[in-house]
Write a protein that holds these residues in place. Structure first.
Motif, PDB file in Angstrom:
ATOM      1  N   ALA A 196      -0.360   8.796   5.311  1.00  0.00           N
ATOM      2  CA  ALA A 196       0.493   7.883   4.542  1.00  0.00           C
ATOM      3  C   ALA A 196       0.328   8.056   3.032  1.00  0.00           C
ATOM      4  O   ALA A 196       1.165   7.612   2.264  1.00  0.00           O
ATOM      5  N   SER A 197      -0.758   8.712   2.607  1.00  0.00           N
ATOM      6  CA  SER A 197      -0.924   8.928   1.168  1.00  0.00           C
ATOM      7  C   SER A 197      -0.177  10.174   0.697  1.00  0.00           C
ATOM      8  O   SER A 197      -0.014  10.390  -0.501  1.00  0.00           O
ATOM      9  N   GLN A 198       0.300  10.997   1.643  1.00  0.00           N
ATOM     10  CA  GLN A 198       0.955  12.263   1.272  1.00  0.00           C
ATOM     11  C   GLN A 198       2.374  12.392   1.816  1.00  0.00           C
ATOM     12  O   GLN A 198       3.119  13.264   1.388  1.00  0.00           O
ATOM     13  N   VAL A 199       2.703  11.585   2.789  1.00  0.00           N
ATOM     14  CA  VAL A 199       3.969  11.759   3.507  1.00  0.00           C
ATOM     15  C   VAL A 199       4.716  10.432   3.498  1.00  0.00           C
ATOM     16  O   VAL A 199       4.141   9.397   3.825  1.00  0.00           O
ATOM     17  N   PHE A 200       6.001  10.480   3.089  1.00  0.00           N
ATOM     18  CA  PHE A 200       6.711   9.239   2.814  1.00  0.00           C
ATOM     19  C   PHE A 200       7.934   9.077   3.698  1.00  0.00           C
ATOM     20  O   PHE A 200       9.071   9.240   3.279  1.00  0.00           O
ATOM     21  N   GLU A 230      -4.186   6.782   7.364  1.00  0.00           N
ATOM     22  CA  GLU A 230      -4.369   6.557   5.917  1.00  0.00           C
ATOM     23  C   GLU A 230      -4.110   7.841   5.142  1.00  0.00           C
ATOM     24  O   GLU A 230      -3.434   7.834   4.112  1.00  0.00           O
ATOM     25  N   ARG A 275       0.809  -1.203   0.000  1.00  0.00           N
ATOM     26  CA  ARG A 275       0.000   0.000   0.000  1.00  0.00           C
ATOM     27  C   ARG A 275       0.854   1.269   0.000  1.00  0.00           C
ATOM     28  O   ARG A 275       0.539   2.236  -0.700  1.00  0.00           O
ATOM     29  N   ASN A 276       1.939   1.250   0.784  1.00  0.00           N
ATOM     30  CA  ASN A 276       2.780   2.444   0.821  1.00  0.00           C
ATOM     31  C   ASN A 276       3.516   2.666  -0.496  1.00  0.00           C
ATOM     32  O   ASN A 276       3.754   3.800  -0.902  1.00  0.00           O
ATOM     33  N   ALA A 309      -3.017   0.575   7.449  1.00  0.00           N
ATOM     34  CA  ALA A 309      -3.343   1.952   7.060  1.00  0.00           C
ATOM     35  C   ALA A 309      -2.105   2.715   6.587  1.00  0.00           C
ATOM     36  O   ALA A 309      -2.215   3.781   6.007  1.00  0.00           O
ATOM     37  N   GLY A 310      -0.905   2.159   6.855  1.00  0.00           N
ATOM     38  CA  GLY A 310       0.311   2.818   6.385  1.00  0.00           C
ATOM     39  C   GLY A 310       1.333   3.092   7.466  1.00  0.00           C
ATOM     40  O   GLY A 310       2.411   3.617   7.188  1.00  0.00           O
ATOM     41  N   ALA A 311       0.998   2.741   8.726  1.00  0.00           N
ATOM     42  CA  ALA A 311       1.984   2.913   9.795  1.00  0.00           C
ATOM     43  C   ALA A 311       3.097   1.884   9.620  1.00  0.00           C
ATOM     44  O   ALA A 311       2.881   0.815   9.049  1.00  0.00           O
ATOM     45  N   ASN A 351       0.889   4.152  -2.673  1.00  0.00           N
ATOM     46  CA  ASN A 351       0.712   5.553  -2.273  1.00  0.00           C
ATOM     47  C   ASN A 351       1.768   6.444  -2.913  1.00  0.00           C
ATOM     48  O   ASN A 351       1.464   7.537  -3.392  1.00  0.00           O
ATOM     49  N   PHE A 385       1.125   9.328  -5.582  1.00  0.00           N
ATOM     50  CA  PHE A 385       1.561  10.688  -5.244  1.00  0.00           C
ATOM     51  C   PHE A 385       2.377  11.297  -6.386  1.00  0.00           C
ATOM     52  O   PHE A 385       2.272  12.474  -6.691  1.00  0.00           O
ATOM     53  N   GLU A 436       9.773   4.220  -0.668  1.00  0.00           N
ATOM     54  CA  GLU A 436       8.450   4.765  -0.303  1.00  0.00           C
ATOM     55  C   GLU A 436       8.430   5.307   1.122  1.00  0.00           C
ATOM     56  O   GLU A 436       7.426   5.840   1.570  1.00  0.00           O
ATOM     57  N   LYS A 437       9.569   5.148   1.833  1.00  0.00           N
ATOM     58  CA  LYS A 437       9.664   5.675   3.200  1.00  0.00           C
ATOM     59  C   LYS A 437      10.906   6.554   3.355  1.00  0.00           C
ATOM     60  O   LYS A 437      11.317   6.842   4.467  1.00  0.00           O
ATOM     61  N   SER A 438      11.513   6.914   2.234  1.00  0.00           N
ATOM     62  CA  SER A 438      12.773   7.660   2.291  1.00  0.00           C
ATOM     63  C   SER A 438      12.605   9.118   1.882  1.00  0.00           C
ATOM     64  O   SER A 438      13.521   9.736   1.324  1.00  0.00           O
ATOM     65  N   GLY A 439      11.431   9.681   2.163  1.00  0.00           N
ATOM     66  CA  GLY A 439      11.208  11.109   1.913  1.00  0.00           C
ATOM     67  C   GLY A 439      11.409  11.476   0.460  1.00  0.00           C
ATOM     68  O   GLY A 439      11.178  10.662  -0.450  1.00  0.00           O
TER      69      GLY A 439
END
Lengths: 208, 252
Positions: free
Chosen positions: B70-74, B67, A13-14, B95-97, A17, A21, A183-186
């Motif tokens: 997590a759709s806007q912040v990575f 949710e 999902r991330n 949810a993205g956590a 996302n 984005f 997807e988690k590295s800004g």
């Protein structure tokens, strides 16, 4: 169309996302026809090696992914999705991977004086000139893993120091792997995904 | 090697970010997604969301908040507050956590730590501890229920037990320091980082730039959490990182 291979793993999902984005047209799919017709493929993954391979096998996706790789479709494995690109892993006994890049997945030694899992932001150092590696050179990206890949230097584009050198970006032709989570590295991670999208758009391959 | 993490904490109440001083006096400060995106831009390494109403409210609001964020912040997102079961954890991770923090529920049911770690991996389970120095017994007491109820647990021993049960990280708030802006509780973190071999995040008491340098220099913590100094713009993340960099601390 970018296809995210859907095989019931954690970070899907991330990843979706992040592509949404960035405005990258994408879809989650486990359908062989869609996978073989994709412009680019992303293989996400969180968890254990064997479970991930079992999950791909249950869905009959192992030969499909191999066929897609051989057809030259650009493919990006992320974290565990990168590790399963290799021949085999020693996580919970020996298990066989996709074998798209030669190498094996071994535990980060626990005698290095560092904490395992390797969790947090670490700094990439390019090992070879490559547009993807350049995007990350000297930049920090976000890692969460306890195993790492041992492979020939020619396959390693970038590495981080964690008591040992851990490959952070690997590549063999159209098959690429990120050990970190873009997807988690800004912003840096998003830039890397954009670069992969560019690669997909400019990919020069034929579908036989 | 790993960069030291600077972690803004967002207290969330019904989908809005609040910050209580000493766990009271709520003040509305804004939209979680907007604030999270601003922190990403400033260079935050991780965000902690604390659902401060979760104990008495439904979980739906925080799941929706995560949710949206997590759709806007990575970047890595940790969520705590009112997590009582593996199902609660799963909903938030889905949810993205990236991590879930357990506090009171882990004290009453330590198995929750193990169950979460077995199902999602130790890296997804953060043990949050609210600790307060007890001058009589000369130890740090563990408090639960948002700092309202003292337990008989010693914070250092509880931290060790939590790690043995499967916690992959500790987020430890000094109740003596929280809201005082007089600096982190260095002694507490010195003891903790010697006692365990998982990342320790310091929380409570941060008021100025020098406080960050002090906690990273003197206690071997992996991250420092702060809320009000960032929310009200007294400091920016880049101020903090520039200052740490000058001091030779590895930051992103």
């Amino acid at each position: 169309m970018m296809i995210i291979i859907d095989y019931d793993t954690g970070n899907t999902r991330n990843v979706k996302n992040a592509l949404d984005f960035l405005g990258v047209e994408n879809r989650l799919s486990a359908d062989p026809a869609e996978i073989l017709n994709a412009d680019g493929l992303i293989l996400p993954g969180v968890g254990a090696f064997k479970k991930a391979m079992d999950s791909l096998n249950e869905r009959g996706l192992v030969p499909v992914i191999k066929q897609a790789a051989n057809a030259g479709i650009p493919m990006l494995g992320i974290c565990l999705g990168m590790q399963i690109l290799f021949d085999k892993s020693y996580e919970f006994g020996e298990s066989t991977g996709l074998g798209l890049i030669a190498g094996e997945v071994v535990p980060i030694p626990d005698n290095l004086g560092v904490k395992v899992p390797h969790m947090g932001w670490n700094q990439n150092r390019s090992q070879q000139a490559d547009p993807l590696a350049d995007e990350f050179n000297n930049q920090f990206s976000y890692f969460v893993h306890s195993y790492y890949v041992k492979t020939a230097p020619e396959n390693i584009l970038s590495a981080v120091n964690y008591g040992i050198q851990i490959p952070s970006i690997v590549r063999k032709d159209n098959v690429i792997g990120f050990q970190f989570h873009p997807e988690k590295s800004g912003e840096v991670g998003l830039n890397g995904l954009s670069k992969f999208k560019e690669m997909v758009e400019n990919a020069d391959y034929s579908r036989n | 090697m790993l960069a030291k993490r600077i972690i803004p904490c967002l207290d969330v109440d019904h989908g809005r970010v609040k910050k209580g001083v000493n766990f009271v006096n709520l003040q509305d400060v804004g939209d979680p997604t907007e604030i999270a995106a601003a922190y990403q831009k400033q260079g935050a390494d991780e965000l902690v969301f604390l659902d401060i109403t979760a104990t008495n409210e439904k979980r739906k609001a925080i799941v929706e908040t995560i949710e949206q964020v997590a759709s806007q912040v990575f970047m890595p997102l940790t969520v705590g507050g009112g997590i009582h079961s593996v199902d609660d954890m799963q909903q938030l991770l889905k949810a993205g956590a990236d991590k879930t923090a357990v506090n009171s529920a882990a004290v009453s049911n330590p198995r929750l730590i193990t169950e979460g770690a077995e199902k999602f991996g130790a890296q997804c389970v953060v043990l949050a501890i609210d600790a307060k120095w007890n001058p009589d017994s000369q130890q740090y007491d563990v408090y639960v229920n948002g700092g309202r109820k003292r337990t008989n647990l010693d914070a250092i021993k509880w931290a060790q037990r939590g790690v043995a049960l499967g916690a992959g990280e500790l987020l430890v708030t000094s109740m003596d320091k929280d809201g005082t802006k007089s600096g982190y509780d260095i002694e507490l973190y010195k003891q903790l980082t010697k006692a365990v071999n998982v990342p320790v995040i310091a929380s409570g008491g941060c008021g100025k730039l020098a406080d960050f340098v002090e906690v990273f220099d003197q206690a071997d913590v992996d991250g420092a959490l702060a809320a009000s100094v960032f929310h009200f713009g007294e400091l920016t993340i880049s101020d903090v990182k520039n200052d740490l960099r000058k001091d030779g601390v590895i930051v992103r």
